[in-house]
Design a protein around this motif. Structure first.
Motif, PDB file in Angstrom:
ATOM      1  N   GLY A  27       0.802  -1.201   0.101  1.00 33.64           N
ATOM      2  CA  GLY A  27       0.089  -0.144  -0.112  1.00 33.64           C
ATOM      3  C   GLY A  27       0.929   1.245  -0.022  1.00 33.64           C
ATOM      4  O   GLY A  27       0.240   2.226  -0.128  1.00 33.64           O
ATOM      5  N   PHE A  28       2.143   1.208   0.317  1.00 37.69           N
ATOM      6  CA  PHE A  28       3.011   2.537   0.157  1.00 37.69           C
ATOM      7  C   PHE A  28       3.163   2.993  -1.183  1.00 37.69           C
ATOM      8  O   PHE A  28       3.503   2.288  -2.213  1.00 37.69           O
ATOM      9  CB  PHE A  28       4.492   2.184   0.651  1.00 37.69           C
ATOM     10  N   GLY A  29       2.579   4.344  -1.261  1.00 34.72           N
ATOM     11  CA  GLY A  29       2.638   4.947  -2.622  1.00 34.72           C
ATOM     12  C   GLY A  29       1.510   4.734  -3.373  1.00 34.72           C
ATOM     13  O   GLY A  29       1.234   5.283  -4.418  1.00 34.72           O
ATOM     14  N   LEU A  30       0.411   3.819  -2.998  1.00 33.31           N
ATOM     15  CA  LEU A  30      -0.754   3.667  -3.475  1.00 33.31           C
ATOM     16  C   LEU A  30      -1.796   4.742  -3.286  1.00 33.31           C
ATOM     17  O   LEU A  30      -2.098   5.214  -2.129  1.00 33.31           O
ATOM     18  CB  LEU A  30      -1.233   2.273  -2.999  1.00 33.31           C
ATOM     19  N   GLN A  31      -2.503   5.169  -4.379  1.00 35.10           N
ATOM     20  CA  GLN A  31      -3.394   6.396  -4.074  1.00 35.10           C
ATOM     21  C   GLN A  31      -4.459   5.915  -4.890  1.00 35.10           C
ATOM     22  O   GLN A  31      -4.458   5.357  -5.972  1.00 35.10           O
ATOM     23  CB  GLN A  31      -2.618   7.744  -4.673  1.00 35.10           C
ATOM     24  N   ILE A  32      -5.868   6.100  -4.370  1.00 33.83           N
ATOM     25  CA  ILE A  32      -6.921   6.160  -5.236  1.00 33.83           C
ATOM     26  C   ILE A  32      -7.340   7.369  -5.902  1.00 33.83           C
ATOM     27  O   ILE A  32      -7.380   8.444  -5.425  1.00 33.83           O
ATOM     28  CB  ILE A  32      -8.204   5.528  -4.326  1.00 33.83           C
ATOM     29  N   ASP A  33      -7.599   7.259  -7.097  1.00 34.93           N
ATOM     30  CA  ASP A  33      -7.862   8.339  -8.191  1.00 34.93           C
ATOM     31  C   ASP A  33      -9.123   8.319  -8.700  1.00 34.93           C
ATOM     32  O   ASP A  33      -9.583   7.259  -9.175  1.00 34.93           O
ATOM     33  CB  ASP A  33      -6.696   8.281  -9.131  1.00 34.93           C
ATOM     34  N   HIS A  34      -9.709   9.537  -8.901  1.00 32.29           N
ATOM     35  CA  HIS A  34     -10.922   9.614  -9.870  1.00 32.29           C
ATOM     36  C   HIS A  34     -10.479   9.538 -11.436  1.00 32.29           C
ATOM     37  O   HIS A  34      -9.466  10.425 -11.696  1.00 32.29           O
ATOM     38  CB  HIS A  34     -11.695  10.910  -9.606  1.00 32.29           C
ATOM     39  N   ILE A  35     -11.076   8.656 -12.123  1.00 28.24           N
ATOM     40  CA  ILE A  35     -10.776   8.599 -13.508  1.00 28.24           C
ATOM     41  C   ILE A  35     -11.021   9.862 -14.123  1.00 28.24           C
ATOM     42  O   ILE A  35     -10.501  10.704 -15.077  1.00 28.24           O
ATOM     43  CB  ILE A  35     -11.421   7.400 -14.239  1.00 28.24           C
ATOM     44  N   ILE A  36     -12.460  10.457 -13.985  1.00 21.75           N
ATOM     45  CA  ILE A  36     -12.805  11.620 -14.348  1.00 21.75           C
ATOM     46  C   ILE A  36     -12.783  12.478 -13.236  1.00 21.75           C
ATOM     47  O   ILE A  36     -13.473  12.261 -12.366  1.00 21.75           O
ATOM     48  CB  ILE A  36     -14.292  11.519 -14.727  1.00 21.75           C
ATOM     49  N   PRO A  37     -11.862  13.423 -13.162  1.00 20.71           N
ATOM     50  CA  PRO A  37     -11.679  14.266 -11.738  1.00 20.71           C
ATOM     51  C   PRO A  37     -13.104  14.804 -11.310  1.00 20.71           C
ATOM     52  O   PRO A  37     -14.015  15.356 -12.194  1.00 20.71           O
ATOM     53  CB  PRO A  37     -10.890  15.381 -12.215  1.00 20.71           C
TER      54      PRO A  37
END
Length: 66
Positions: A27-37
């Motif tokens: 999980g280090f460096g893992l981020q959850i991102d919105h595909i469409i911001p």
């Protein structure tokens, strides 16, 4: 975003950045991102979320993924 949703997305994407393929099982460096911001109307729903590493997420910013 709830901790449960974050973990669900990480598991679904196998703890792997969806741009560069970096595997982050700890999980280090893992981020959850919105595909469409969110700034462009994207919602915080499973289908609009993905795992990115910190580097890819910072370079993507609030842009749409190409």
């Amino acid at each position: 975003m709830t901790p449960e949703l974050r973990e669900e997305i990480a598991e679904r994407d196998n703890y792997t950045c969806q741009i560069c393929g970096r595997y982050m099982p700890d999980g280090f460096g893992l981020q959850i991102d919105h595909i469409i911001p969110v700034s462009k109307g994207g919602k915080t729903v499973r289908s609009n979320l993905q795992v990115l590493c910190m580097k890819c997420n910072q370079s993507k910013g609030a842009k749409l993924q190409e």
